[in-house]
Design a protein around this motif. Structure first.
Motif, mmCIF file in Angstrom:
data_model
loop_
_atom_site.group_PDB
_atom_site.id
_atom_site.type_symbol
_atom_site.label_atom_id
_atom_site.label_comp_id
_atom_site.label_asym_id
_atom_site.label_seq_id
_atom_site.Cartn_x
_atom_site.Cartn_y
_atom_site.Cartn_z
ATOM 1 N N MET A 1 47.683 48.251 39.638
ATOM 2 C CA MET A 1 47.310 46.798 40.254
ATOM 3 C C MET A 1 47.779 45.409 39.841
ATOM 4 N N TRP A 2 47.260 45.796 38.688
ATOM 5 C CA TRP A 2 47.828 44.055 38.434
ATOM 6 C C TRP A 2 48.369 43.672 37.102
ATOM 7 N N SER A 3 48.964 43.028 37.159
ATOM 8 C CA SER A 3 50.741 42.983 36.348
ATOM 9 C C SER A 3 49.838 41.520 35.456
ATOM 10 N N GLU A 63 30.775 39.922 47.080
ATOM 11 C CA GLU A 63 30.694 40.702 46.057
ATOM 12 C C GLU A 63 32.188 41.368 46.774
ATOM 13 N N PHE A 64 32.685 41.459 45.846
ATOM 14 C CA PHE A 64 34.630 41.340 45.778
ATOM 15 C C PHE A 64 34.808 43.306 46.584
ATOM 16 N N THR A 65 35.790 42.799 47.700
ATOM 17 C CA THR A 65 35.633 44.026 48.913
ATOM 18 C C THR A 65 36.636 44.771 49.460
ATOM 19 N N MET A 66 38.197 43.684 48.978
ATOM 20 C CA MET A 66 39.630 43.816 48.893
ATOM 21 C C MET A 66 40.780 42.780 48.540
ATOM 22 N N GLN A 67 41.959 43.454 48.621
ATOM 23 C CA GLN A 67 42.583 42.730 47.641
ATOM 24 C C GLN A 67 44.430 42.855 48.104
ATOM 25 N N TYR A 68 44.842 41.817 48.412
ATOM 26 C CA TYR A 68 45.937 42.380 49.095
ATOM 27 C C TYR A 68 47.496 41.647 47.224
ATOM 28 N N THR A 71 53.098 42.557 44.789
ATOM 29 C CA THR A 71 54.073 43.541 44.619
ATOM 30 C C THR A 71 53.563 44.646 45.091
ATOM 31 N N VAL A 72 53.023 44.843 44.644
ATOM 32 C CA VAL A 72 52.051 46.582 45.708
ATOM 33 C C VAL A 72 52.941 46.732 47.242
ATOM 34 N N GLY A 73 52.380 45.090 47.850
ATOM 35 C CA GLY A 73 52.897 45.056 49.521
ATOM 36 C C GLY A 73 52.144 45.545 50.515
ATOM 37 N N SER A 74 50.690 45.287 49.587
ATOM 38 C CA SER A 74 49.394 45.936 50.509
ATOM 39 C C SER A 74 48.326 45.482 50.391
ATOM 40 N N TRP A 75 47.021 46.442 50.799
ATOM 41 C CA TRP A 75 46.322 45.766 50.984
ATOM 42 C C TRP A 75 45.273 47.078 49.527
ATOM 43 N N VAL A 76 43.878 46.519 48.931
ATOM 44 C CA VAL A 76 43.433 47.712 48.327
ATOM 45 C C VAL A 76 41.927 47.464 48.498
ATOM 46 N N ASP A 95 50.553 41.190 60.002
ATOM 47 C CA ASP A 95 49.368 40.931 58.866
ATOM 48 C C ASP A 95 50.335 40.881 57.824
ATOM 49 N N ARG A 96 51.606 42.558 57.838
ATOM 50 C CA ARG A 96 51.905 41.979 56.403
ATOM 51 C C ARG A 96 53.284 40.973 56.547
ATOM 52 N N LEU A 97 53.719 40.473 57.903
ATOM 53 C CA LEU A 97 54.749 39.446 57.899
ATOM 54 C C LEU A 97 54.533 38.269 57.080
ATOM 55 N N GLN A 98 52.904 38.104 57.731
ATOM 56 C CA GLN A 98 52.281 37.482 57.653
ATOM 57 C C GLN A 98 52.063 36.362 56.065
ATOM 58 N N ARG A 99 51.914 37.653 55.147
ATOM 59 C CA ARG A 99 51.541 37.496 53.941
ATOM 60 C C ARG A 99 53.318 37.073 52.762
ATOM 61 N N LYS A 100 53.802 37.611 53.660
ATOM 62 C CA LYS A 100 55.120 37.878 53.032
ATOM 63 C C LYS A 100 55.597 36.278 53.465
ATOM 64 N N VAL A 101 55.684 35.374 54.342
ATOM 65 C CA VAL A 101 55.501 33.932 54.794
ATOM 66 C C VAL A 101 54.503 33.377 54.612
ATOM 67 N N GLU A 102 53.549 32.991 53.877
ATOM 68 C CA GLU A 102 52.625 32.900 52.249
ATOM 69 C C GLU A 102 53.288 32.599 51.369
#
Length: 260
Positions: A1-3, A63-68, A71-76, A95-102
């Motif tokens: 997940m982390w590069s 509390e760390f709950t999730m991450q986008y 590189t993976v292209g999704s939430w974990v 949401d996927r489109l919004q993340r790409k624009v961001e």
């Protein structure tokens, strides 16, 4: 997940919100003082725009709950609630489109600016790993980073080589009143025999992540009990030795022998 950055590469990480270079976003969820908190940031490994990563770290009540991760292209998800939320967001095409624009607006379009404005003002964090008091019978560890710049820093807990997200809280990045920052990450857990617990710190000033190990086989409470036991044993040995010496002296003294 982390590069991670290569050993000979500089990795620039920037804490960004949806409004470029502003603070992280905090939302009050209800009237009981619980908050949702999100870090929007970029991991820039070189001036190559294709290598830019865009990430969103999502917290609930610290509390760390999730991450986008772009590189993976999704939430974990990392918690039960985070797994549910990540699954819902991954099915949302908007949401996927919004993340790409961001990613394009916040990270890719500002690679050169990030390098030019940050390279000359880097300060490496000073890190401590200590045991603190806990409200329960569990062990509470604090991994603290001081006097670092730029603001973004990533602290990850590991237990026996596996990343830990449950029981993790943090103070939020705080200013020192000058141009540097500090942050404190906490881990509350039930210690096991010979557990290997460590915190890993990642920052632009470091050529590679630094790992700080905690010896869980010797916590403060265990150390206090051991010191007490050793002290009692030594005291008993001293008293026993004194008694034997006194007995031998009495036995060798004719005055005491005649009375027997």
């Amino acid at each position: 997940m982390w590069s991670y950055c290569g050993f000979n590469m500089k990795c620039f990480m920037y804490l960004l919100s949806l409004c470029l270079f502003s603070r992280s976003v905090e939302y009050e969820a209800d009237g009981n003082g619980y908050f949702m908190y999100a870090d929007f940031w970029c991991a820039v490994y070189s001036r190559d725009r294709e290598q830019v990563e865009y990430l969103v770290d999502w917290y609930f009540n610290k509390e760390f709950t999730m991450q986008y991760n772009s590189t993976v292209g999704s939430w974990v998800g990392f918690t039960p609630a985070g797994l549910v939320s990540a699954s819902v967001l991954n099915e949302d095409k908007h949401d996927r489109l919004q993340r790409k624009v961001e990613k394009e607006l916040i990270c890719v379009n500002n690679v050169n600016f990030m390098f030019n404005t940050t390279e000359e003002n880097i300060a490496e964090p000073s890190v401590t790993l200590v045991e603190t008091t806990s409200s329960s019978n569990n062990t509470m560890l604090a991994c603290s980073a001081y006097d670092f710049y730029p603001k973004y820093i990533r602290v990850t807990w590991y237990r026996n080589g596996q990343e830990v997200t449950s029981g993790v809280t943090f103070s939020g990045v705080m200013t020192n009143g000058d141009w540097t920052y500090q942050v404190h990450y906490y881990l509350e857990y039930t210690p096991g025999w010979q557990d290997r617990v460590s915190c890993m710190v990642e920052h632009v000033s470091l050529k590679k992540p630094k790992i700080y190990d905690w010896d869980s086989s010797m916590s403060q409470s265990e150390t206090s009990h051991l010191i007490g036991a050793v002290s009692a044993l030594l005291l008993g040995a001293v008293l026993l030795s004194s008694g034997l010496i006194h007995y031998k002296r009495k036995s060798s003294d004719p005055r005491f022998s005649n009375t027997l």
